[in-house]
Design a protein around this motif. Structure first.
Motif, PDB file in Angstrom:
ATOM      1  N   PHE A  65       0.821  -1.210   0.000  1.00 33.58           N
ATOM      2  CA  PHE A  65       0.000   0.000   0.000  1.00 33.58           C
ATOM      3  C   PHE A  65       0.856   1.261   0.000  1.00 33.58           C
ATOM      4  O   PHE A  65       0.554   2.227  -0.719  1.00 33.58           O
ATOM      5  CB  PHE A  65      -0.942   0.006   1.210  1.00 33.58           C
ATOM      6  N   GLU A  66       1.912   1.256   0.824  1.00 28.29           N
ATOM      7  CA  GLU A  66       2.739   2.464   0.902  1.00 28.29           C
ATOM      8  C   GLU A  66       3.297   2.832  -0.466  1.00 28.29           C
ATOM      9  O   GLU A  66       3.233   3.982  -0.893  1.00 28.29           O
ATOM     10  CB  GLU A  66       3.893   2.274   1.894  1.00 28.29           C
ATOM     11  N   MET A  67       3.853   1.841  -1.171  1.00 27.77           N
ATOM     12  CA  MET A  67       4.460   2.139  -2.455  1.00 27.77           C
ATOM     13  C   MET A  67       3.417   2.376  -3.543  1.00 27.77           C
ATOM     14  O   MET A  67       3.654   3.127  -4.484  1.00 27.77           O
ATOM     15  CB  MET A  67       5.412   1.032  -2.882  1.00 27.77           C
ATOM     16  N   LYS A  68       2.262   1.753  -3.416  1.00 26.95           N
ATOM     17  CA  LYS A  68       1.197   1.996  -4.403  1.00 26.95           C
ATOM     18  C   LYS A  68       0.741   3.450  -4.333  1.00 26.95           C
ATOM     19  O   LYS A  68       0.257   4.007  -5.330  1.00 26.95           O
ATOM     20  CB  LYS A  68       0.024   1.047  -4.160  1.00 26.95           C
ATOM     21  N   THR A  69       0.878   4.062  -3.164  1.00 25.53           N
ATOM     22  CA  THR A  69       0.437   5.447  -3.011  1.00 25.53           C
ATOM     23  C   THR A  69       1.594   6.446  -2.950  1.00 25.53           C
ATOM     24  O   THR A  69       1.350   7.658  -3.023  1.00 25.53           O
ATOM     25  CB  THR A  69      -0.429   5.599  -1.749  1.00 25.53           C
ATOM     26  N   LEU A  70       2.836   5.982  -2.807  1.00 24.75           N
ATOM     27  CA  LEU A  70       3.996   6.880  -2.821  1.00 24.75           C
ATOM     28  C   LEU A  70       4.679   6.932  -4.184  1.00 24.75           C
ATOM     29  O   LEU A  70       5.226   7.963  -4.578  1.00 24.75           O
ATOM     30  CB  LEU A  70       5.016   6.457  -1.762  1.00 24.75           C
ATOM     31  N   LEU A  71       4.650   5.822  -4.923  1.00 26.86           N
ATOM     32  CA  LEU A  71       5.264   5.806  -6.249  1.00 26.86           C
ATOM     33  C   LEU A  71       4.620   6.828  -7.196  1.00 26.86           C
ATOM     34  O   LEU A  71       5.321   7.408  -8.032  1.00 26.86           O
ATOM     35  CB  LEU A  71       5.200   4.398  -6.841  1.00 26.86           C
ATOM     36  N   PRO A  72       3.311   7.080  -7.101  1.00 30.27           N
ATOM     37  CA  PRO A  72       2.728   8.121  -7.966  1.00 30.27           C
ATOM     38  C   PRO A  72       3.385   9.492  -7.795  1.00 30.27           C
ATOM     39  O   PRO A  72       3.545  10.216  -8.780  1.00 30.27           O
ATOM     40  CB  PRO A  72       1.258   8.149  -7.531  1.00 30.27           C
ATOM     41  N   LYS A  73       3.745   9.840  -6.576  1.00 27.38           N
ATOM     42  CA  LYS A  73       4.441  11.121  -6.368  1.00 27.38           C
ATOM     43  C   LYS A  73       5.796  11.102  -7.061  1.00 27.38           C
ATOM     44  O   LYS A  73       6.214  12.082  -7.688  1.00 27.38           O
ATOM     45  CB  LYS A  73       4.625  11.396  -4.873  1.00 27.38           C
ATOM     46  N   ILE A  74       6.481   9.960  -6.971  1.00 25.15           N
ATOM     47  CA  ILE A  74       7.792   9.820  -7.597  1.00 25.15           C
ATOM     48  C   ILE A  74       7.681   9.953  -9.119  1.00 25.15           C
ATOM     49  O   ILE A  74       8.449  10.678  -9.755  1.00 25.15           O
ATOM     50  CB  ILE A  74       8.428   8.479  -7.199  1.00 25.15           C
ATOM     51  N   LEU A  75       6.716   9.266  -9.710  1.00 23.12           N
ATOM     52  CA  LEU A  75       6.601   9.331 -11.172  1.00 23.12           C
ATOM     53  C   LEU A  75       6.134  10.705 -11.636  1.00 23.12           C
ATOM     54  O   LEU A  75       6.495  11.158 -12.737  1.00 23.12           O
ATOM     55  CB  LEU A  75       5.722   8.201 -11.711  1.00 23.12           C
ATOM     56  N   TRP A  76       5.338  11.383 -10.809  1.00 19.27           N
ATOM     57  CA  TRP A  76       4.930  12.754 -11.151  1.00 19.27           C
ATOM     58  C   TRP A  76       6.135  13.696 -11.114  1.00 19.27           C
ATOM     59  O   TRP A  76       6.299  14.537 -12.007  1.00 19.27           O
ATOM     60  CB  TRP A  76       3.845  13.233 -10.192  1.00 19.27           C
ATOM     61  N   GLU A  77       6.983  13.558 -10.100  1.00 21.13           N
ATOM     62  CA  GLU A  77       8.206  14.362 -10.053  1.00 21.13           C
ATOM     63  C   GLU A  77       9.072  14.102 -11.283  1.00 21.13           C
ATOM     64  O   GLU A  77       9.625  15.039 -11.881  1.00 21.13           O
ATOM     65  CB  GLU A  77       8.992  14.046  -8.777  1.00 21.13           C
ATOM     66  N   ASP A  78       9.188  12.839 -11.656  1.00 18.47           N
ATOM     67  CA  ASP A  78       9.963  12.488 -12.847  1.00 18.47           C
ATOM     68  C   ASP A  78       9.361  13.122 -14.099  1.00 18.47           C
ATOM     69  O   ASP A  78      10.086  13.556 -15.003  1.00 18.47           O
ATOM     70  CB  ASP A  78      10.028  10.972 -13.023  1.00 18.47           C
ATOM     71  N   ALA A  79       8.030  13.147 -14.172  1.00 16.36           N
ATOM     72  CA  ALA A  79       7.363  13.755 -15.327  1.00 16.36           C
ATOM     73  C   ALA A  79       7.610  15.261 -15.370  1.00 16.36           C
ATOM     74  O   ALA A  79       7.787  15.837 -16.453  1.00 16.36           O
ATOM     75  CB  ALA A  79       5.864  13.466 -15.287  1.00 16.36           C
ATOM     76  N   MET A  80       7.628  15.891 -14.201  1.00 19.97           N
ATOM     77  CA  MET A  80       7.916  17.322 -14.152  1.00 19.97           C
ATOM     78  C   MET A  80       9.336  17.599 -14.642  1.00 19.97           C
ATOM     79  O   MET A  80       9.579  18.545 -15.404  1.00 19.97           O
ATOM     80  CB  MET A  80       7.743  17.834 -12.724  1.00 19.97           C
ATOM     81  N   THR A  81      10.283  16.763 -14.203  1.00 24.17           N
ATOM     82  CA  THR A  81      11.663  16.905 -14.667  1.00 24.17           C
ATOM     83  C   THR A  81      11.759  16.666 -16.163  1.00 24.17           C
ATOM     84  O   THR A  81      12.421  17.419 -16.890  1.00 24.17           O
ATOM     85  CB  THR A  81      12.579  15.924 -13.908  1.00 24.17           C
ATOM     86  N   ALA A  82      11.103  15.615 -16.636  1.00 30.41           N
ATOM     87  CA  ALA A  82      11.128  15.298 -18.067  1.00 30.41           C
ATOM     88  C   ALA A  82      10.565  16.445 -18.887  1.00 30.41           C
ATOM     89  O   ALA A  82      11.101  16.792 -19.956  1.00 30.41           O
ATOM     90  CB  ALA A  82      10.338  14.015 -18.334  1.00 30.41           C
ATOM     91  N   ASN A  83       9.492  17.054 -18.410  1.00 32.37           N
ATOM     92  CA  ASN A  83       8.885  18.150 -19.157  1.00 32.37           C
ATOM     93  C   ASN A  83       9.823  19.351 -19.230  1.00 32.37           C
ATOM     94  O   ASN A  83       9.943  19.996 -20.286  1.00 32.37           O
ATOM     95  CB  ASN A  83       7.560  18.561 -18.514  1.00 32.37           C
ATOM     96  N   ALA A  84      10.509  19.647 -18.117  1.00 29.32           N
ATOM     97  CA  ALA A  84      11.467  20.749 -18.115  1.00 29.32           C
ATOM     98  C   ALA A  84      12.622  20.459 -19.072  1.00 29.32           C
ATOM     99  O   ALA A  84      13.082  21.349 -19.804  1.00 29.32           O
ATOM    100  CB  ALA A  84      11.987  20.981 -16.699  1.00 29.32           C
ATOM    101  N   LEU A  85      13.089  19.214 -19.079  1.00 34.63           N
ATOM    102  CA  LEU A  85      14.156  18.823 -20.009  1.00 34.63           C
ATOM    103  C   LEU A  85      13.700  18.974 -21.458  1.00 34.63           C
ATOM    104  O   LEU A  85      14.426  19.512 -22.306  1.00 34.63           O
ATOM    105  CB  LEU A  85      14.562  17.372 -19.747  1.00 34.63           C
ATOM    106  N   ARG A  86      12.510  18.506 -21.739  1.00 43.14           N
ATOM    107  CA  ARG A  86      11.966  18.563 -23.098  1.00 43.14           C
ATOM    108  C   ARG A  86      11.861  20.003 -23.593  1.00 43.14           C
ATOM    109  O   ARG A  86      12.271  20.323 -24.726  1.00 43.14           O
ATOM    110  CB  ARG A  86      10.595  17.883 -23.111  1.00 43.14           C
ATOM    111  N   GLU A  87      11.297  20.867 -22.751  1.00 45.18           N
ATOM    112  CA  GLU A  87      11.139  22.262 -23.148  1.00 45.18           C
ATOM    113  C   GLU A  87      12.491  22.938 -23.336  1.00 45.18           C
ATOM    114  O   GLU A  87      12.665  23.773 -24.233  1.00 45.18           O
ATOM    115  CB  GLU A  87      10.309  23.011 -22.098  1.00 45.18           C
ATOM    116  N   ARG A  88      13.459  22.570 -22.501  1.00 46.37           N
ATOM    117  CA  ARG A  88      14.797  23.162 -22.630  1.00 46.37           C
ATOM    118  C   ARG A  88      15.467  22.715 -23.928  1.00 46.37           C
ATOM    119  O   ARG A  88      16.139  23.516 -24.596  1.00 46.37           O
ATOM    120  CB  ARG A  88      15.657  22.771 -21.417  1.00 46.37           C
TER     121      ARG A  88
END
Length: 432
Positions: free
Chosen positions: A47-70
């Protein structure tokens, strides 16, 4: 006559185009990792990782988007992001989806993939110029901080999971992670230079697919139907304490939406592209926050995990269906329930239940965003399939039908079980 020039001051190793090549590689790696993490959400039992991993993947998506735009800024006016010489690395990250079990996948993230990205970012900043490449410098420093925290979070929970894992499964996980690290080492890791030839063909076997039957944590009371009114119209939604409990249990059971949103992100990533992945990552993260809202409220009221029902019937309803109906299911339930949430906010305010009021207020704000996601991306899929992009009637009808069909399969034993669970929860809360 001898010409003399002022000496150039060394400030930054990479020129604009070289920088774009490196950042493009980082973007592709983050994108592939986001997709893999989303696809694994239904298959993670903890349960912990099922609900904590989404935050991790969202952070990764934010980083990816910044990289893409740059990258687009540095390559202006080109908007092309070809894989090119990074294909071997991308193949490896796709192969990483094929972990033999959830523990192996999570360990691969914490021991192999996240540390590789962290080292790459730290190495880049050692050579980057904070003046010339200031925008990259800023978001990459944030990404480094997040990677450290992600690794710490993953390791903290993985160590506990490993202690209770079956020896055979633990051995499978350890061996697979070692092999993944070996493959990455052959490529030269994730770095500033182009990856080397892999030297060994990766053969994952059958294509990876998110689980159609979600894995669940055995600490909870695992059921199909999480509250009596799912299957018994005579059982009231309730007011007062019963409304507080029903709302909290409903929030907890948005775990189905976490799993479903992960499934949807994975299923449509290739078809709909990066903008969809970026929105879907936020959708996944928001649903995990709602789930934790309910969990934290119930824990604060003294409930243990084994007393709390985790249902699967909405997720189950989509089994074997075209993934468009999973997307439709998210949209259907968001739009169906959004109007009730502001009333709930007022109800909880009248009860002086600031915590429930607060959670429902933020939930409402998230759902308005999700409704726009649902319309936007359902329309995109329908248009790609040659259908009216503004007509969701068939999608809505099928979602209602498959949910109703699943409810009709409830057995008398299941109905009696969830009524008993709910009555015990209500009785305990009433005695506090």
């Amino acid at each position: 006559m001898t010409m003399s020039f002022l000496p150039g001051v060394h400030r930054g190793k990479y020129m604009r185009y070289d920088t774009a090549v490196i950042l493009k590689r980082f973007y592709l790696c983050e994108k592939m990792t986001v997709i893999a993490q989303a696809g694994w959400l239904p298959g993670i039992p903890y349960f912990e990782m099922k609900t904590l991993l989404p935050k991790i993947l969202w952070e990764d998506a934010m980083t990816a988007n910044a990289l893409r735009e740059r990258v687009f800024e540095l390559r202006f006016p080109s908007r092309i992001l070809e894989v090119g010489e990074d294909q071997g690395l991308i193949d490896l990250l796709e192969y990483a989806r094929h972990a033999p079990n959830a523990l192996a996948f999570l360990t691969a993230l914490s021991k192999v993939l996240k540390p590789a990205m962290l080292r790459a970012y730290e190495t880049y900043l050692e050579l980057a110029d904070e003046i010339g490449d200031g925008p990259t410098y800023r978001f990459m420093k944030l990404a480094i901080d997040e990677k450290y925290q992600q690794i710490e979070t993953l390791n903290q929970h993985i160590d506990r999971y490993a202690a209770h894992e079956e020896p055979a499964e633990l051995e499978r996980a350890e061996q697979w992670v070692k092999e993944l690290q070996t493959h990455l080492d052959r490529l030269g890791g994730i770095g500033l230079d182009s990856p080397k030839a892999a030297g060994a063909e990766l053969k994952p076997g059958k294509p990876f697919e998110p689980l159609e039957v979600p894995a669940r944590d055995q600490k909870f009371c695992n059921v199909r139907f999480y509250w009596p009114d799912n299957v018994d119209p005579a059982f009231p939604y309730g007011s007062g304490i019963q409304l507080q409990l029903r709302s909290a249990v409903s929030h907890l059971n948005e775990v189905w939406a976490v799993e479903n949103a992960g499934h949807v992100l994975y299923s449509f990533a290739d078809e709909l592209g990066w903008e969809f992945i970026y929105d879907a990552a936020r959708w996944v993260y928001d649903e995990s926050r709602h789930c934790r809202m309910g969990y934290e409220r119930l824990k604060s009221w003294g409930f243990a995990e084994h007393e709390l029902p985790l249902g699967t019937y909405i997720y189950d309803s989509c089994k074997g269906q075209d993934p468009i109906y999973r997307l439709g299911m998210l949209f259907y339930f968001e739009s169906k329930n959004i109007g009730k949430k502001l009333d709930r906010v007022k109800n909880f305010e009248s009860m002086n239940d600031r915590m429930s009021q607060h959670d429902m207020d933020f939930d409402w704000a998230d759902e308005t965003i999700h409704t726009s996601y649902g319309k936007k991306w359902l329309s995109a899929v329908l248009e790609r399939r040659g259908k009216n992009p503004d007509d969701y009637t068939e999608i809505k009808d099928v979602c209602e039908q498959i949910t109703a069909k699943t409810v009709q399969t409830a057995t008398p034993e299941e109905i009696a079980q969830i009524i008993d669970i709910a009555n015990k929860i209500i009785a305990k809360a009433s005695s506090l």
